[in-house]
Design a protein around this motif. Sequence first.
Motif, mmCIF file in Angstrom:
data_model
loop_
_atom_site.group_PDB
_atom_site.id
_atom_site.type_symbol
_atom_site.label_atom_id
_atom_site.label_comp_id
_atom_site.label_asym_id
_atom_site.label_seq_id
_atom_site.Cartn_x
_atom_site.Cartn_y
_atom_site.Cartn_z
ATOM 1 N N ASN A 770 0.857 -1.079 0.074
ATOM 2 C CA ASN A 770 -0.082 -0.106 -0.099
ATOM 3 C C ASN A 770 0.652 1.229 -0.007
ATOM 4 O O ASN A 770 0.703 2.210 -0.522
ATOM 5 C CB ASN A 770 -1.007 0.028 1.286
ATOM 6 C CG ASN A 770 -1.946 1.339 1.382
ATOM 7 O OD1 ASN A 770 -2.574 1.431 0.148
ATOM 8 N ND2 ASN A 770 -1.898 1.864 2.307
ATOM 9 N N ASN A 771 1.799 1.249 0.841
ATOM 10 C CA ASN A 771 2.772 2.346 0.876
ATOM 11 C C ASN A 771 3.660 2.408 -0.446
ATOM 12 O O ASN A 771 3.835 3.540 -0.990
ATOM 13 C CB ASN A 771 3.751 2.308 1.912
ATOM 14 C CG ASN A 771 3.235 2.168 3.178
ATOM 15 O OD1 ASN A 771 2.080 2.978 3.366
ATOM 16 N ND2 ASN A 771 3.950 1.742 4.374
ATOM 17 N N LEU A 772 3.782 1.467 -1.021
ATOM 18 C CA LEU A 772 4.442 1.362 -2.448
ATOM 19 C C LEU A 772 3.678 2.169 -3.538
ATOM 20 O O LEU A 772 4.299 2.984 -4.347
ATOM 21 C CB LEU A 772 5.007 0.065 -2.739
ATOM 22 C CG LEU A 772 5.499 0.113 -4.311
ATOM 23 C CD1 LEU A 772 6.888 0.590 -4.253
ATOM 24 C CD2 LEU A 772 5.940 -1.532 -4.634
ATOM 25 N N ILE A 773 2.419 1.781 -3.216
ATOM 26 C CA ILE A 773 1.651 2.306 -4.348
ATOM 27 C C ILE A 773 1.334 4.130 -4.159
ATOM 28 O O ILE A 773 1.469 4.802 -4.997
ATOM 29 C CB ILE A 773 0.162 1.828 -4.657
ATOM 30 C CG1 ILE A 773 0.274 0.558 -5.218
ATOM 31 C CG2 ILE A 773 -0.824 2.775 -4.900
ATOM 32 C CD1 ILE A 773 -1.043 0.050 -5.632
ATOM 33 N N SER A 774 1.093 4.211 -3.014
ATOM 34 C CA SER A 774 0.949 5.754 -2.654
ATOM 35 C C SER A 774 2.181 6.426 -3.085
ATOM 36 O O SER A 774 2.002 7.615 -3.413
ATOM 37 C CB SER A 774 0.746 5.632 -1.001
ATOM 38 O OG SER A 774 -0.642 5.056 -0.720
ATOM 39 N N CYS A 775 3.478 5.811 -2.707
ATOM 40 C CA CYS A 775 4.531 6.517 -2.588
ATOM 41 C C CYS A 775 4.562 6.740 -4.254
ATOM 42 O O CYS A 775 5.221 8.046 -4.501
ATOM 43 C CB CYS A 775 5.830 5.753 -2.218
ATOM 44 S SG CYS A 775 7.328 6.552 -2.366
ATOM 45 N N THR A 776 4.437 5.769 -5.009
ATOM 46 C CA THR A 776 4.674 5.887 -6.361
ATOM 47 C C THR A 776 3.819 7.029 -7.217
ATOM 48 O O THR A 776 4.159 7.845 -7.879
ATOM 49 C CB THR A 776 4.428 4.660 -7.167
ATOM 50 O OG1 THR A 776 5.433 3.788 -6.627
ATOM 51 C CG2 THR A 776 4.587 4.858 -8.694
ATOM 52 N N VAL A 777 2.557 6.993 -6.716
ATOM 53 C CA VAL A 777 1.583 7.988 -7.220
ATOM 54 C C VAL A 777 1.976 9.365 -6.707
ATOM 55 O O VAL A 777 2.052 10.365 -7.843
ATOM 56 C CB VAL A 777 0.358 7.747 -6.961
ATOM 57 C CG1 VAL A 777 -0.901 9.047 -7.183
ATOM 58 C CG2 VAL A 777 -0.248 6.461 -7.077
ATOM 59 N N GLN A 778 2.684 9.629 -5.586
ATOM 60 C CA GLN A 778 3.058 10.951 -5.108
ATOM 61 C C GLN A 778 4.396 11.633 -6.015
ATOM 62 O O GLN A 778 4.419 12.645 -6.513
ATOM 63 C CB GLN A 778 3.488 10.935 -3.558
ATOM 64 C CG GLN A 778 2.081 10.741 -2.804
ATOM 65 C CD GLN A 778 1.116 12.004 -3.187
ATOM 66 O OE1 GLN A 778 1.534 12.918 -3.268
ATOM 67 N NE2 GLN A 778 -0.194 11.518 -2.980
ATOM 68 N N LYS A 779 5.369 10.499 -6.327
ATOM 69 C CA LYS A 779 6.481 10.839 -7.174
ATOM 70 C C LYS A 779 6.125 11.257 -8.524
ATOM 71 O O LYS A 779 6.391 12.143 -8.969
ATOM 72 C CB LYS A 779 7.331 9.526 -7.104
ATOM 73 C CG LYS A 779 7.799 9.309 -5.845
ATOM 74 C CD LYS A 779 9.123 8.176 -5.777
ATOM 75 C CE LYS A 779 9.789 8.089 -4.681
ATOM 76 N NZ LYS A 779 10.879 7.026 -4.760
ATOM 77 N N ILE A 780 4.938 10.465 -9.052
ATOM 78 C CA ILE A 780 4.681 11.079 -10.392
ATOM 79 C C ILE A 780 4.045 12.275 -10.401
ATOM 80 O O ILE A 780 4.251 13.073 -11.251
ATOM 81 C CB ILE A 780 3.737 9.797 -10.862
ATOM 82 C CG1 ILE A 780 4.463 8.454 -11.350
ATOM 83 C CG2 ILE A 780 2.932 10.259 -12.223
ATOM 84 C CD1 ILE A 780 3.282 7.190 -11.479
ATOM 85 N N LYS A 781 2.908 12.502 -9.348
ATOM 86 C CA LYS A 781 2.574 13.775 -9.405
ATOM 87 C C LYS A 781 3.396 14.802 -9.303
ATOM 88 O O LYS A 781 3.384 16.094 -9.912
ATOM 89 C CB LYS A 781 1.383 13.904 -8.143
ATOM 90 C CG LYS A 781 0.231 12.950 -8.330
ATOM 91 C CD LYS A 781 -0.713 13.236 -7.108
ATOM 92 C CE LYS A 781 -2.297 12.333 -7.522
ATOM 93 N NZ LYS A 781 -3.171 12.791 -6.303
ATOM 94 N N ALA A 782 4.376 14.621 -8.566
ATOM 95 C CA ALA A 782 5.537 15.682 -8.048
ATOM 96 C C ALA A 782 6.489 15.984 -9.304
ATOM 97 O O ALA A 782 6.716 17.148 -9.585
ATOM 98 C CB ALA A 782 6.476 15.288 -6.896
ATOM 99 N N ALA A 783 6.632 14.918 -9.881
ATOM 100 C CA ALA A 783 7.637 15.028 -11.288
ATOM 101 C C ALA A 783 6.677 15.592 -12.367
ATOM 102 O O ALA A 783 7.216 16.448 -13.247
ATOM 103 C CB ALA A 783 8.088 13.519 -11.888
ATOM 104 N N LEU A 784 5.370 15.646 -12.578
ATOM 105 C CA LEU A 784 4.498 16.308 -13.482
ATOM 106 C C LEU A 784 4.107 17.621 -12.942
ATOM 107 O O LEU A 784 3.410 17.891 -13.627
ATOM 108 C CB LEU A 784 3.550 15.262 -14.001
ATOM 109 C CG LEU A 784 4.154 14.013 -14.551
ATOM 110 C CD1 LEU A 784 2.867 12.980 -14.941
ATOM 111 C CD2 LEU A 784 4.936 14.400 -16.043
ATOM 112 N N GLN A 785 4.468 17.928 -11.878
ATOM 113 C CA GLN A 785 3.840 19.256 -11.069
ATOM 114 C C GLN A 785 2.369 19.208 -10.995
ATOM 115 O O GLN A 785 1.810 20.281 -11.513
ATOM 116 C CB GLN A 785 4.417 20.509 -11.896
ATOM 117 C CG GLN A 785 5.905 20.456 -11.854
ATOM 118 C CD GLN A 785 6.632 21.609 -12.593
ATOM 119 O OE1 GLN A 785 5.808 22.286 -13.155
ATOM 120 N NE2 GLN A 785 7.966 21.828 -12.587
ATOM 121 N N CYS A 786 1.847 18.225 -10.755
ATOM 122 C CA CYS A 786 0.148 18.298 -10.653
ATOM 123 C C CYS A 786 -0.097 17.646 -9.231
ATOM 124 O O CYS A 786 -1.124 17.185 -9.088
ATOM 125 C CB CYS A 786 -0.190 17.509 -11.683
ATOM 126 S SG CYS A 786 0.424 15.880 -11.888
#
Length: 788
Positions: A770-786
């Motif tokens: 669960n933490n792996l999915i949440s962390c991956t989604v947050q990293k994608i959002k941060a990289a795309l500035q959204c």
Amino acid sequence: MSFGGFLDNSSGGGLGGATIVADIPFSNMAAAGAMAQNIYNSPGLSLALQPSIDNQGDGVRMGENFDASIGRRSREEEHESRSGSDNIDGVSGDDQDAADNRPRKKRYHRHTPQQIQELEALFKECPHPDEKQRLELSKRLCLETRQVKFWFQNRRTQMKTQLERHENSLLRQENDKLRAENMSIREAMRNPICTNCGGPAIIGDLSLEEQHLRIENARLKDELDRVCALASKFLGRPLSSLATSIAPPLPNSNLELGVGSNGFGGLSTTLPLGPDFGGGVSNSFPVVPPNGVERSMFLELALAAMYELVKMAQTDEPLWIRSLEGGREVLNHDEYSRMFTPCIGIKPAGFLTEASRQTGVVIINSLALVETLMDSNRWAEMFPCMIARTSTTDVISSGMGGTRNGAIQLMHAELQLLSPLVPVREVNFLRFCKQHAEGVWAVVDVSIDTLRETSGAPTTYVKCRRLPSGCVVQDMPNGYSKVTWVEHVEYDESQVHHLYRPLLSSGIGFGAQRWVATLQRQCECLAILMSSTVPTGDHTAITASGRRSMLKLAQRMTGNFSAGVCASTVHKWNKLNAGNVDEDVRVMTRKSVDNPGEPPGIVLSAATSVWLPVSPQRLFDFLRDERLRSEWDILSNGGPMQEIAHIAKGQDHGNCVSLLRSSAMNTNQSSMLILQETCMDAGGSLVVYAPVDIPAMQVVMNGGDSAYVALLPSGFSIIPDGTASPGPTTSNGNGDSHRVGGSLLTVAFQILVNSLPTAKLTVESVETVNNLISCTVQKIKAALQCES
């Protein structure tokens, strides 16, 4: 678009003195006589029938040409029954003798459309109503009980006559084919060719005995086919005479479609007939063989569905209207209700309707595409991300002349959209294939749950009904074909997440655009793989056999990824309801035992879907770029990835299979590579990857068997959010605002949490995923500035 005039009226105009009996509707499409004449006089709407036009003036009912003998019999029966609608003028007692001496005058009563609709509806449910049902129906329709009784008698007789005419037509066409074959053999005998040199043979080379043997062989074949046709009539199912024993083995993969000079021309069209069709049938679903009445209902349903599909494929406005946003074609439901009678009953309460139509050019010919659609295994391989599982459960008709023309089969399928928030659609349907003209074919699907309920089969709650849907295929030059796809479905929206409801109702999620886009991408991939030249950008160090092995491995990886996202019945998943897991994250577990393609132990799958205010193209380019992988992938060890092998699967550079290696590889991962497959089309995009061992991949790249390479896939599915998504709006300064387009991103991981299949699943393992999915989604959002 014109399909060779197969919907034109072939009778020339008018009924030509035909007798129209309005009390006997030809089918459940009770419409005007002219429309029915167009339907059933057309070679495009019969089961490969060519109706005789020699007796148009005798015994025509609802625009159909009966033979003269049938016409005479119909007039005799007509005098007896008249659907029970004869109202004899009453006479007084004084005039009784006079009335007995002169012929009676009859006043005929025509049923109203509402009465016919009620009668047809009951006939579908119960072709043999008892006295109580007839009495109740007569009261409700203001008819006499004998009128109802005679109507059902005539309806059953008419259905039986229709079936017999169909079988007679098939026999006539088989007879014509054998006669033509006999004539060609005779012609060949008159002009023999030497088998050694290819020139004209000396008369003495072809003995008189061999000529007699050929003539006797043709006569015996003709006799055998007649016996098989008679046996089929009494057994109630088609009986194969020769095709089962001489049929070639079917290829096991869509990579072995037998490509000819035009890309797909070498595909064999001779398939085993009858109920014995080898490994293409799965017995994992309950099968109820159709009886005689049910078989005739399937025949009538197939004809009605084919008429509706072809009409929807060729009719533009007012049936289809262009939407203002995006220019998509939207079905006009009022016009649809006016043009067609529901062939599977009215829409269930609470169900929604989605309809779409799409036309595209595909690099495959019509014969190869028809064979792919009529074979359940090839159909699933052609649409791997849309079909989770499928099987052929029964064959009603196997076609004629060694082709799929007139083939009817019952199928089961699980259709999926790669998101845990959209349930898998299970459908039981009838698939009917028909050749309308030279190089023009149509394949239609229609649900059969309503018919199965009336036949006593086990009933389950149906969450999705497939109205007449399918495609019309027309050959084009150079091995291409023009495909018009129509999707029309009714479904239960209650279990669909609110994030995906606008997408499904607009027809984008499971719509025709997605089917056509996937078909174009897959056919382009097959054409490239079958070509002898290596596409530009491929690493030439990989041999041809190595490319095939890598593609098979990637195909298995993507299939396992889809099965883990949607929880189809391909694997036995157990859903976990853990309190420490986010609401929109679905966690499932299964045991992997004795599977050489997976590591043994407890496999945990976690998937979620989120909306991002980023275009699908930008999101896809970011996730597939190996140089940016360190911004979201923990396997990259904080450094960029390097592509060491690349196999193109299309003209678009994003459609490929690649092998990646971390530039910042540590000692613990020195023997690890990443196999990745990416693909993109108008319906969406996919990025799937899995860590693999270097020694195993060296064997695969040298052409070795990829079935023993163990992998657990993870990845992303990206689809456009549609026109009605919950995205934010921006203003342009003039007071006008517009919605920001976005993407629906699905993130899924499969992880081996314990190497012992008998081990217990711990709470810590679930929290880690669960933490792996949440962390991956947050990293994608941060990289795309959204992030907001």
